[in-house]
Design a protein around this motif. Structure first.
Motif, PDB file in Angstrom:
ATOM      1  N   ARG A 216       0.834  -1.145  -0.143  1.00 47.49           N
ATOM      2  CA  ARG A 216      -0.141  -0.088  -0.125  1.00 47.49           C
ATOM      3  C   ARG A 216       0.843   1.102  -0.032  1.00 47.49           C
ATOM      4  NH1 ARG A 216      -5.106  -1.153   0.813  1.00 47.49           N
ATOM      5  NH2 ARG A 216      -5.403   1.017   1.446  1.00 47.49           N
ATOM      6  N   ALA A 217       0.181   2.371  -0.517  1.00 52.62           N
ATOM      7  CA  ALA A 217       1.032   3.538  -0.499  1.00 52.62           C
ATOM      8  C   ALA A 217       1.369   4.003   1.207  1.00 52.62           C
ATOM      9  CB  ALA A 217      -0.084   4.698  -0.915  1.00 52.62           C
TER      10      ALA A 217
ATOM     11  N   ILE B 105       8.687   3.415  -6.152  1.00 49.80           N
ATOM     12  CA  ILE B 105       8.513   4.916  -5.349  1.00 49.80           C
ATOM     13  C   ILE B 105       9.385   4.827  -4.318  1.00 49.80           C
ATOM     14  CG2 ILE B 105       6.773   5.991  -4.010  1.00 49.80           C
ATOM     15  CD1 ILE B 105       4.769   5.211  -5.871  1.00 49.80           C
TER      16      ILE B 105
ATOM     17  N   GLU C 258       1.317   8.777  -2.262  1.00 53.80           N
ATOM     18  CA  GLU C 258       2.031   9.342  -3.440  1.00 53.80           C
ATOM     19  C   GLU C 258       1.194   9.371  -4.694  1.00 53.80           C
ATOM     20  OE1 GLU C 258       2.731   7.019  -1.420  1.00 53.80           O
ATOM     21  OE2 GLU C 258       4.843   7.072  -0.755  1.00 53.80           O
ATOM     22  N   THR C 259       1.394  10.231  -5.750  1.00 55.81           N
ATOM     23  CA  THR C 259       0.886  10.426  -6.786  1.00 55.81           C
ATOM     24  C   THR C 259       1.346   9.725  -7.951  1.00 55.81           C
ATOM     25  OG1 THR C 259       0.106  12.694  -6.168  1.00 55.81           O
ATOM     26  CG2 THR C 259      -0.240  11.888  -8.355  1.00 55.81           C
ATOM     27  N   VAL C 260       0.514   8.984  -8.647  1.00 60.71           N
ATOM     28  CA  VAL C 260       0.862   8.165  -9.851  1.00 60.71           C
ATOM     29  C   VAL C 260       0.042   8.525 -11.044  1.00 60.71           C
ATOM     30  CG1 VAL C 260       1.115   5.812 -10.829  1.00 60.71           C
ATOM     31  CG2 VAL C 260       1.275   6.089  -8.276  1.00 60.71           C
TER      32      VAL C 260
ATOM     33  N   ASP D  71       5.068  11.043  -8.470  1.00 55.43           N
ATOM     34  CA  ASP D  71       6.149  10.241  -8.090  1.00 55.43           C
ATOM     35  C   ASP D  71       6.379   9.142  -9.076  1.00 55.43           C
ATOM     36  OD1 ASP D  71       6.508  11.207  -5.169  1.00 55.43           O
ATOM     37  OD2 ASP D  71       4.167  11.053  -5.290  1.00 55.43           O
TER      38      ASP D  71
ATOM     39  N   ARG E 132       5.450  -0.161  -5.258  1.00 61.48           N
ATOM     40  CA  ARG E 132       5.851   0.365  -4.232  1.00 61.48           C
ATOM     41  C   ARG E 132       7.395   0.303  -4.189  1.00 61.48           C
ATOM     42  NH1 ARG E 132       4.265   3.368  -0.940  1.00 61.48           N
ATOM     43  NH2 ARG E 132       6.788   3.971  -1.156  1.00 61.48           N
TER      44      ARG E 132
ATOM     45  N   LEU F  63      -4.774   1.393  -7.909  1.00 65.97           N
ATOM     46  CA  LEU F  63      -4.128   2.087  -7.200  1.00 65.97           C
ATOM     47  C   LEU F  63      -4.796   3.063  -5.934  1.00 65.97           C
ATOM     48  CD1 LEU F  63      -2.024   3.919  -9.956  1.00 65.97           C
ATOM     49  CD2 LEU F  63      -1.159   2.196  -8.421  1.00 65.97           C
TER      50      LEU F  63
ATOM     51  N   TYR G 292      -2.936   5.241  -3.205  1.00 69.28           N
ATOM     52  CA  TYR G 292      -2.249   6.291  -3.987  1.00 69.28           C
ATOM     53  C   TYR G 292      -3.442   7.243  -4.544  1.00 69.28           C
ATOM     54  CZ  TYR G 292       1.350   2.994  -3.885  1.00 69.28           C
ATOM     55  OH  TYR G 292       2.843   2.098  -3.532  1.00 69.28           O
ATOM     56  N   THR G 293      -2.765   8.404  -4.958  1.00 72.37           N
ATOM     57  CA  THR G 293      -3.368   9.261  -5.762  1.00 72.37           C
ATOM     58  C   THR G 293      -3.338   9.003  -7.381  1.00 72.37           C
ATOM     59  OG1 THR G 293      -3.448  11.110  -3.904  1.00 72.37           O
ATOM     60  CG2 THR G 293      -3.879  11.926  -6.132  1.00 72.37           C
ATOM     61  N   ALA G 294      -4.348   8.543  -8.005  1.00 74.08           N
ATOM     62  CA  ALA G 294      -4.193   8.298  -9.403  1.00 74.08           C
ATOM     63  C   ALA G 294      -4.539   9.306 -10.503  1.00 74.08           C
ATOM     64  CB  ALA G 294      -4.863   6.747  -9.767  1.00 74.08           C
TER      65      ALA G 294
END
Length: 953
Positions: A827-828, A949, A832-834, A878, A946, A851, A856-858
């Protein structure tokens, strides 16, 4: 042994014997005068010392009466031409005569006591001291030879005699010693031994055994080589009858009886056969000697020499046989053969003289050649004969009519013969009837003329390119077909380097061919492209043959342009047929797989509407199984097409295959014997290890299926170097260093027709439903995409061997990663942003949803241009997840390259199911980039995101 050889040997033996006798006489004379005259010496000191009288005018100190009480003895000793001295009973030397002191160049004081050791050779001194000490201890006299150093520093050999002088009680009161120089004697003895050695070696080198027969006792005394010739052990004396018993019965009469020898009657030069006493082998012996007589003329002894002449006899027999054979051959030849001496007299003539002179050869030999010829012919040949006798080989032709008047042409050859000294002692004559040859030559000349006209017509009319070229790079001659095909004039073709008429892309291969021609190699089947005047390219296949030593080669070229076009059209048709077969196979397999997926999903929808959830997981598993099989089929298709995404890395094949052993044994079953033969010091290879495992496993399964009754499967590894010649034997192979993995079985094997199609997609010999036909095609694609190749060797009933050749890697192997047995969704950590760039909505939404579930922020984009706009913007990103193939003219890699100036540290995870080029298939991704292949599981995606990042990529 010839008479001359025996005479020469006897002369050399007499010379050596005289030398030995002279040395012995000189030595005896020397011994008689040694007591009065000192021996000569090779040095000036020696000559002056030994010929000068002893100096007795020096005043000597009065001796101690206890030591020397006889002054007269002292004066006498000083006059002796030898060295003298006296010592006490304990060995202490207290007096030397004047000759001793003068020779050594010293004084009584210096030599007193143990000073004498100073003039001894250090190497001999321990031996002298030991003998002297033993004499003192026992009181016994002794004699020995050792060197003493003279005043000139030269060591000379002396014979030393030491005797004890005893008192009335028998006790040793003192010792008296003398030293006599024996250099001349030693040299004479050495010369005598050398002379005797030379005599012995001369006899042995000549294979000669020397002997003496004592007439009174009838015994023989011989040298070692004498006994060796008869195979007898060396002994002092031997009865003559023992020698006679070894003589062959057929030759027994050649050996004189004892009475004859006693009467002085015996053959002095005879050859007879013997049976060697040791081996029984028959040998020829030459016996030569003479009697020695006393004053009354009676024979006292017989002295002589023997020699093994077996080889000489064999050579004589061979020469006689050769002479008979030569006579038979020369008489059988239809060629006049003769030998004529310098006196113009025939010494030899063969039977052909009957035909040429109408006289038998027996009437020719001994006659003058000029008497057999007419005056005109004799004068014609006189000049040629004089040239032959001057040492020149002569060849001429002359008309020599038959006796019946018919015309006849003769070729006459005179070859001079030289004697051992190099002088011409005559000449051989060879006369051959060449009338028929002349007629044949005339006919051949006519035929050659006709064929030359035919060749010229062929040269003018053929469409093939014919000509000659030089190793200097220029054409020397061309036929008219060049101008017709290429449009260049003959002057243009001959005036410019021929490389200017060859396509630049073919220059390197053409230069290599010229190099092979320069080395004398014939070249056939070489194909290049030739430029026409209009700028077109014609495909020409050449055959070239070098002319040794001329710097030229002949060439013939055939235009294959139209043939190649037809071949390309045929190849295109075959490709379309293969594509049709491929698409049919894909449709068949995918229809089966889609049926399983769609049917499972429909049943899931039905059960959901019915509220029955107990079977949902089973239907989902069935759908997943069909989907995974579809993914595997896709990977096989990509492998065959060499478009599968590979993750190559330095791989050690030995541990990889060893790690598969348990899996392979379970797969093969108990009826198949498995053997792993791994080479020591196996090189590394650069390949995808998972694909290599898959290839080995597929080959093992194919081998198992080819051995339904059981058999033996062998997997071997090795290092292989393929040269240019080896590479040409395999289509698509390249020369270089490879790691070879060979899988061989003892199964049913394949016919040549089946082996030729083994790599075709969907081609299988298995029953329907038992194979897709993609196993070997996948292996072929994997090998070629890894820059290697694969080879099949098979024969019906004798098994199959498939060999993978993977290129050698000169780096080091990467450490193995340890995989976790647990499935963990990563998990994030901090929101983080993907950025997700994917043109397929279903895939894009699936990734975004995964995500989001992981925290994660997708951010999503449907194509590369939209993704690039976001990458150039200010927002936080990221990680970028992007498909490789994107619509809109910009693919995923190009989008990343364009965004690098704005985000130089951007991390990128590419997702693809089809790698179009080697950029993504051979490990050329830049740092910070990774790739996963569709389809992929949620767990794999989460773990990769993961890791990247967190910086663990």
């Amino acid at each position: 042994m010839s008479v001359d050889e025996v005479a020469d040997l006897r002369q050399r033996n007499r010379a050596l014997a005289d030398e030995v006798a002279g040395l012995r006489a000189a030595l005896a004379a020397r011994a008689e005068t040694d007591a009065a005259v000192a021996p000569a010496d090779e040095t000036a000191f020696g000559r002056a010392f030994w010929r000068a009288p002893a100096r007795i005018d020096a005043t000597l100190p009065d001796p101690d009466p206890a030591r020397l009480d006889d002054a007269e003895f002292r004066n006498l000793a000083d006059h002796l031409p030898i060295l003298c001295w006296l010592a006490r009973s304990d060995g202490y030397l207290f007096w030397y005569n004047r000759r001793w002191l003068d020779y050594c160049g010293t004084t009584q004081e210096a030599m007193a006591g143990w000073g004498w050791q100073a003039v001894h050779d250090p190497a001999e001194l321990p031996r002298v001291k030991a003998v002297w000490a033993a004499a003192i201890a026992t009181g016994e006299p002794f004699e020995m030879v050792f060197p003493l150093r003279g005043a000139d520093g030269v060591f000379r050999p002396f014979l030393t005699r030491i005797v004890p002088l005893r008192d009335a009680t028998g006790r040793v009161a003192r010792w008296f010693g003398v030293n006599t120089e024996i250099g001349a004697q030693a040299r004479a003895e050495a010369a005598l031994r050398a002379s005797e050695g030379r005599l012995r070696r001369a006899q042995e080198a000549g294979g000669v055994g020397v002997f003496t027969i004592d007439i009174a006792s009838d015994t023989v005394h011989g040298t070692p080589n004498f006994f060796r010739l008869y195979g007898l052990p060396e002994q002092d004396r031997l009865p003559v009858d023992v020698i006679a018993s070894l003589v062959s019965p057929d030759d027994a009469g050649l050996i004189a009886r004892r009475a004859d020898r006693a009467a002085g009657r015996a053959a002095r030069d005879v050859a007879y056969r013997i049976r060697r006493a040791d081996t029984g082998a028959e040998r020829w012996i030459a016996w030569r000697g003479a009697f020695e007589r006393d004053g009354a003329g009676r024979a006292v002894r017989f002295v002589g020499a023997v020699r093994d002449i077996t080889d000489h006899k064999a050579a004589e027999g061979l020469a006689e046989a050769n002479e008979r054979e030569l006579r038979l051959i020369t008489d059988a030849l239809p060629v006049l053969i003769a030998f004529i001496g310098r006196d113009y007299i025939y010494r030899f003539a063969n039977a052909a003289y009957q035909d040429w002179f109408f006289r038998p050869a027996s009437e020719i030999v001994g006659r003058d050649v000029r008497a057999l010829l007419t005056p005109a012919n004799a004068e014609l040949r006189r000049t040629y004969i004089e040239r032959a006798l001057a040492g020149e080989a002569v060849l001429f032709e002359a008309a020599w009519p038959h006796a019946d008047g018919r015309h006849r042409d003769a070729e006459i050859r005179y070859l001079p013969r030289r004697d051992a000294g190099g002088a011409v002692d005559g000449f051989h004559v060879f006369v051959q009837d060449i009338t028929d040859r002349k007629e044949v030559e005339a006919a051949l000349l006519s035929e050659v003329t006709q064929r030359t006209r035919e060749r010229d017509r062929l040269w003018e009319t053929t469409n093939d390119l014919m000509g000659t070229a030089g190793l200097d790079g220029f054409l020397k001659s061309v036929n008219p077909a060049w101008a017709r095909m290429l449009g260049w004039t003959e002057a243009e073709l001959l005036g410019r380097p021929f490389a200017t008429f060859i396509d630049p892309d073919d220059h390197a291969e053409a230069a290599a061919v010229v190099g092979r021609l320069a080395a004398g190699e014939r070249v056939a089947g070489f194909v290049d492209r030739v430029l026409t005047r209009a700028g077109d390219r014609r495909v020409v296949m050449w055959t070239a043959v070098p002319e040794p030593g001329a710097g030229l080669f002949y060439i013939v070229g055939r235009d294959l342009t139209e043939q190649r076009r037809a071949e390309e059209q045929l190849l295109q048709a075959q490709k379309m047929e293969a594509i049709g077969q491929l698409t049919g196979g894909i449709a068949h397999d995918f229809n089966n797989l889609l049926t399983g997926i769609i049917g499972s999903l429909e049943l899931m929808q039905t059960r959901i509407r019915q509220g029955r959830f107990d079977a949902i997981e089973r239907y989902a598993g069935a759908a997943m199984a069909s989907a995974n099989r579809a993914a595997a089929l896709t990977h096989r298709l990509l492998a065959f097409a060499r478009r599968q995404p590979l993750a190559p890395q330095p791989t050690a094949a030995n541990p990889l295959i060893a790690g598969m052993e348990e899996l392979l044994r379970r797969t093969l079953g108990e009826r198949v014997e498995l053997a792993l033969v791994t080479a020591a010091d196996l090189w590394l290879t650069l390949c995808d290890p998972h694909q290599l495992e898959n290839a080995v496993l597929n080959l093992a399964i194919n081998a198992r299926d080819a051995m339904p009754e059981g058999g033996r499967l062998v997997i071997e590894t090795g290092n292989a170097r393929l040269g240019d010649a080896d590479a040409r034997l395999e289509a698509g192979a390249r020369a270089g260093s490879y790691v070879s993995i060979r899988v061989s079985d003892t199964g049913t094997g394949m016919s040549p027709e089946v082996a030729a199609r083994a790599f075709d997609p969907f081609f299988t010999t298995k029953p329907l439903g038992q194979g897709t036909g993609l196993g070997l095609s996948m292996i072929y694609g994997f090998a070629r995409q890894s820059e290697g190749h694969v080879r099949i060797d098979s024969e019906p009933g004798r098994g199959t061997a498939v060999t993978l050749y993977l290129p050698r890697h000169r780096g080091v192997a990467e450490p193995e990663s340890v995989a976790s047995d647990r499935t963990v969704l990563h998990r994030a950590a901090r929101g983080e942003t993907v950025l997700v760039v994917e043109d397929e909505p279903v895939v894009r939404d699936l990734i975004v949803e995964v995500l989001a579930d992981l925290g994660y922020t997708a951010v999503r984009a449907a194509d590369a241009r939209a993704g690039l706009a976001l990458l150039r913007g200010p927002g936080r990103i990221d990680l970028l997840i992007s498909d490789v193939g994107l619509p809109g003219g910009l693919d995923g890699r190009q989008m990343v390259d364009a965004a690098r100036p704005h985000r130089p540290d951007l991390k990128v995870l590419f997702i693809t199911g089809y790698a179009e080029n080697a950029t993504f298939g051979t490990g050329h991704l830049e740092p910070g980039m990774q790739m996963i292949t569709k389809p992929f599981s949620v767990e794999v995606l989460a773990a990769r995101v993961r890791a990247m990042i967190a910086g663990r990529d």
